[in-house]
Design a protein around this motif. Structure first.
Motif, PDB file in Angstrom:
ATOM      1  N   CYS A 279     -23.810  18.213  46.915  1.00 32.21           N
ATOM      2  CA  CYS A 279     -23.855  19.564  46.334  1.00 32.21           C
ATOM      3  C   CYS A 279     -22.593  20.349  46.700  1.00 32.21           C
ATOM      4  CB  CYS A 279     -25.097  20.309  46.810  1.00 32.21           C
ATOM      5  SG  CYS A 279     -26.617  19.679  46.080  1.00 32.21           S
TER       6      CYS A 279
ATOM      7  N   ALA B  10     -19.801  19.084  44.563  1.00 37.37           N
ATOM      8  CA  ALA B  10     -19.964  19.569  43.185  1.00 37.37           C
ATOM      9  C   ALA B  10     -19.486  21.012  43.070  1.00 37.37           C
ATOM     10  CB  ALA B  10     -21.418  19.437  42.754  1.00 37.37           C
TER      11      ALA B  10
ATOM     12  N   VAL C  55     -19.155  22.690  31.955  1.00 39.86           N
ATOM     13  CA  VAL C  55     -19.390  21.627  32.941  1.00 39.86           C
ATOM     14  C   VAL C  55     -20.550  22.025  33.862  1.00 39.86           C
ATOM     15  CG1 VAL C  55     -18.395  20.417  34.934  1.00 39.86           C
ATOM     16  CG2 VAL C  55     -17.041  20.721  32.863  1.00 39.86           C
TER      17      VAL C  55
ATOM     18  N   ALA D 127     -24.046  20.057  34.445  1.00 40.15           N
ATOM     19  CA  ALA D 127     -24.422  19.651  35.805  1.00 40.15           C
ATOM     20  C   ALA D 127     -25.775  20.259  36.192  1.00 40.15           C
ATOM     21  CB  ALA D 127     -23.342  20.074  36.795  1.00 40.15           C
TER      22      ALA D 127
ATOM     23  N   ALA E  35     -29.133  18.210  37.185  1.00 40.42           N
ATOM     24  CA  ALA E  35     -29.801  18.468  38.462  1.00 40.42           C
ATOM     25  C   ALA E  35     -31.265  18.858  38.247  1.00 40.42           C
ATOM     26  CB  ALA E  35     -29.067  19.561  39.221  1.00 40.42           C
TER      27      ALA E  35
END
Length: 138
Positions: A16, A19, A38, A42, A46
């Motif tokens: 995380c 990311a 993006v 994502a 998730a």
């Protein structure tokens, strides 16, 4: 928490963090529109992973069964617990005037507890107080 679970939690925390840094780099190098797209993808991925993990957790066998703890009570008014018991009362007309005793600290709750016979009490952990007589005062 087991050692394997700790490793998984730390790996997820690092993932995380990476990311978040990656999204920051995309926002700085590209533009905010690209970074927003993006981040949206994502976040969707998730969310789907979270739903899958929640379903897995709900459908897996219980934790008590996987650690090998079992508790069975086979007698009249018997009590068995797959952990600790603060107070167990099996007698008739018992007068309770004090709060339950805390069960003694135990290293773990593995194994099995079997209470057999009338008013038997058993626990894989500790037992703080057991009152089995009639008309007792505690």
């Amino acid at each position: 928490m087991t050692g394997q679970a700790r490793i998984v939690v730390w790996l997820l925390a690092v993932l995380c963090g990476l990311a978040a840094v990656g999204l920051g780099v995309i926002a700085a190098v590209a533009d905010l529109d690209t970074a927003g797209q993006v981040a949206s993808v994502a976040g969707s991925v998730a969310g789907l992973v979270g739903v899958a993990l929640s379903c897995y957790t709900l459908l897996r066998p219980s934790a008590a069964g996987s650690h090998g703890t079992a508790a069975t009570a086979a007698g009249a008014r018997s009590v068995a617990a797959g952990g600790s018991i603060g107070r167990a009362v099996t007698g008739d007309r018992v007068t309770l005037t004090t709060p339950p005793a805390a069960p003694p600290a135990t290293a773990g709750t593995s194994g099995s507890a079997q209470a057999t016979g009338e008013r038997g009490i058993a626990a894989t952990g500790g037992i703080g107080e057991a009152i089995t007589g009639d008309e007792a005062r505690a």
